[in-house]
Design an enzyme around this catalytic site. Sequence first.
Site, PDB file in Angstrom:
ATOM      1  N   ASP A  41       0.747  -1.201  -0.006  1.00 34.72           N
ATOM      2  CA  ASP A  41       0.044  -0.071   0.059  1.00 34.72           C
ATOM      3  C   ASP A  41       0.885   1.345   0.062  1.00 34.72           C
ATOM      4  O   ASP A  41       1.725   1.571   0.976  1.00 34.72           O
ATOM      5  CB  ASP A  41      -0.930  -0.007   1.143  1.00 34.72           C
ATOM      6  CG  ASP A  41      -2.064   1.248   1.174  1.00 34.72           C
ATOM      7  OD1 ASP A  41      -2.164   1.689   0.184  1.00 34.72           O
ATOM      8  OD2 ASP A  41      -2.767   1.196   2.239  1.00 34.72           O
ATOM      9  N   ASP A 134      -2.983   2.737  -6.024  1.00 35.16           N
ATOM     10  CA  ASP A 134      -2.018   2.767  -4.866  1.00 35.16           C
ATOM     11  C   ASP A 134      -1.816   1.388  -4.067  1.00 35.16           C
ATOM     12  O   ASP A 134      -1.014   1.534  -3.096  1.00 35.16           O
ATOM     13  CB  ASP A 134      -1.977   3.979  -4.337  1.00 35.16           C
ATOM     14  CG  ASP A 134      -3.342   3.961  -3.306  1.00 35.16           C
ATOM     15  OD1 ASP A 134      -4.134   3.346  -3.667  1.00 35.16           O
ATOM     16  OD2 ASP A 134      -3.306   4.844  -2.339  1.00 35.16           O
ATOM     17  N   GLU A 135      -2.584   0.384  -4.326  1.00 45.00           N
ATOM     18  CA  GLU A 135      -2.231  -0.829  -3.576  1.00 45.00           C
ATOM     19  C   GLU A 135      -2.710  -1.920  -4.301  1.00 45.00           C
ATOM     20  O   GLU A 135      -3.449  -2.065  -5.239  1.00 45.00           O
ATOM     21  CB  GLU A 135      -3.321  -0.591  -2.126  1.00 45.00           C
ATOM     22  CG  GLU A 135      -4.666  -0.638  -2.611  1.00 45.00           C
ATOM     23  CD  GLU A 135      -5.418  -0.481  -1.375  1.00 45.00           C
ATOM     24  OE1 GLU A 135      -5.259  -1.312  -0.445  1.00 45.00           O
ATOM     25  OE2 GLU A 135      -6.466   0.133  -1.187  1.00 45.00           O
TER      26      GLU A 135
END
Lengths: 417, 372
Positions: A41, A134-135
């Site tokens: 993350d 983003d993860e």
Amino acid sequence: MPALCRDCLARTEDTRRCPSCGSRRLVTHPELFELSIAHMDCDAFYASVEKRDNPELADKPVIIGGGRRGVVSTACYVARIRGVRSAMPMFQALKLCPDAVVLKPRMSVYAEASRQIRAMMDELTPAIQPLSLDEAFLDLSGTERLHGAPPAVMLARLTRRMKSELGLTGSIGLSHNKFLAKVASDLDKPRGFSVIGRADTAAFLNDKPVRLIWGIGPSAQESLDRAGIRTFADLLRWDKAALTQRFGSMGDRLWHLARGEDHRRVSAHEPVKSISNETTFNEDTSSTDILDGHIWRMAVKVADRAKARDLAGRVVVLKAKRANHAIVTRRLSLREPTQMADTIYRTARNLFDQVADQGPFRLIGCGISDLCPASDADKSGDLLDPGATRRSEAERATDRIRERFGSDAIMKGRALR
Amino acid sequence: MKISIERGALLKAVAQAQSVVERRNTIPILANVLIEAEGNTVQFRATDLDIEVVDKAPAQVERAGSTTVAATTLHEIVRKLPDGSLVTLTADSAAGRLSVEAGRSSFSLATLPKEDFPVMASSEYESNFSAKASDLRRLFDKSKFAISTEETRYYLNGVYMHVSDSEDGRVLRCVATDGHRLARIDAPLPEGAEAMPGVIVPRKTVGELRKLLEDDDMAIAVSVSETKVRFATPDITLTSKVIDGTFPDYTRVIPQGNTRRLEVDASEFAQAVDRVATVSSERSRAVKLQLDEDRLVLSVNAPDSGAAEEELAVAYGDERLEIGFNAKYLLEIASQVDRENAVFMFNSAGDPTLMREGNDQTAVYVVMPMRV
């Protein structure tokens, strides 16, 4: 106990400092080199990209979000210290942090950074399941021989590369399933590396609140509260049949999660369930003209995404948020699936007319769901609307022009409203 | 109120009434049937506020009176009573109960006061005429499959009954369409119907009406106003509101210039369509028609599940044509044809196709093609 230096990647035994480079950034766990399911993350991703691109922002509180009326989509760690959280209404965030630098999201820049991170992850394993820009989950099982190093080392190397090559940081959660990996990545943010092993799973979960579970929102939390379930220990007292009876399919999942079990695979191909778009206005509006323009622009965006993925929807959904934050949604099943902006717009507009008198609105959204392959879509015309075929041909022609000269090369007048 | 009535007559009357009653009701009285006894008849009245049906049956009326009772419960009871039994209905207004007795069975049902029962306001009808049951049956039976269920175009949720000009003079015409197919059925204009306003008869009314039309020679008294329509036999009166909307101008939908003529045995055609469509599991199954001189090849190609093809000998003399249709729509229109061959008139693969039975212009169907 095995330990790993996150700076020089040296493998060592339990110690306070790395014997090779002297760093204190060591991660230590008995199962460190045996676990292989990870969640990565990025730390305050949008804000970090902005700070990277504009070093003057480095020590300032930075908030990424849309307009005065929007919500915070990301706050940097400086702003977080002041109490700003993502999804917080912007006015509230600015009250807490009046000197914040508010930036509009630059999605294309974030998407590029995300693509670069993805390319680095692709070198580690093919089993990557991105959850957003983003993860992502990564399954590194069976990659040790290939890389000549256990998953923990490769993950530490990944974050090191992200930092040195992209100027971005991320946190790693490493465990034996997706649920725990995701929980772990959040334990030690930013620049974290947390491990939950098989042996310590039960002790770890015991007194943790059940809202730790991804997907347990306020309403699920409430129904769990009514059943007297607050922590994982409470959950363990229930047998499987009782949980299933009370909570349906969620009950079965809860029973397994309570024991730290999660059998979902890290799969790159989570099917898309719906495609939608929404806009929050700077000021509440009930102007049909303005809303009509928004509905059209959203329909085009939804159609563009559907066309790009060769998908079509059987259901059109319209969502509107009233001034008092109450959400109204309307949905309509189409006679045949569509990916055409014209059909999505006309249907959504029709649905909007059903709720128009509940305005003014602060947000409006539209989308398609119940997706199917595009080959099943828009196959027959409408006897009563002979113009439909021509409009659909016009849309296809417009698409070809936009493909060649950019998406703004040609547009309908109503898009300018 | 106290009456005795033969079980068969009671079942028929109650069955008609209870089918109007909506299964899920928020207003309790609407679940009830109003029973009124006077002279030597008993009358059953039920409504959903849009449709009202009144059904009369002969009965021995010992004591005149009226009450209301749950329609479905009464229907279920009567249905389960042995055939030929004599049923006695006795209302006890003080106790708020209706007792139903037949042989050794007895039931006691809760009633609601008859004053609460909404009786549809009577209205002036602009046009009153008598139509043959067989004509009405044909008009509605052959058009109802095309009624739309789409709520946004509510004005398509019924059959448009109106007076129109045709090649054979003035006719009584029924039209239904959902935008994919259209049915246009004509019948001789009954005497006195010339001034009838065009009305959209709702889908549910069409279904209820069908039960009045079993007897070919029965004369049906039809009354029409701008807002209501009434169909009556000596025993049953069905009154319905009509859909408050404007039916679209269907005449421009019916292709005039289609010249490519295909003639085919309707049932052979339907069976072949049904067979080839089997391989596709899509919700809307597309069948491709390839037409060549006196030859029709039907095919379905479903990439995921398989392919099928069948060839039929047909009468076709025009140039080669490939056109696709939704299999379900083809089956539905083909099944309307019962006496002669089906005649299809095509234009191009993108244009609406017309279908009729032989040269019969009194039943015309239009179907929109599908991209294949």
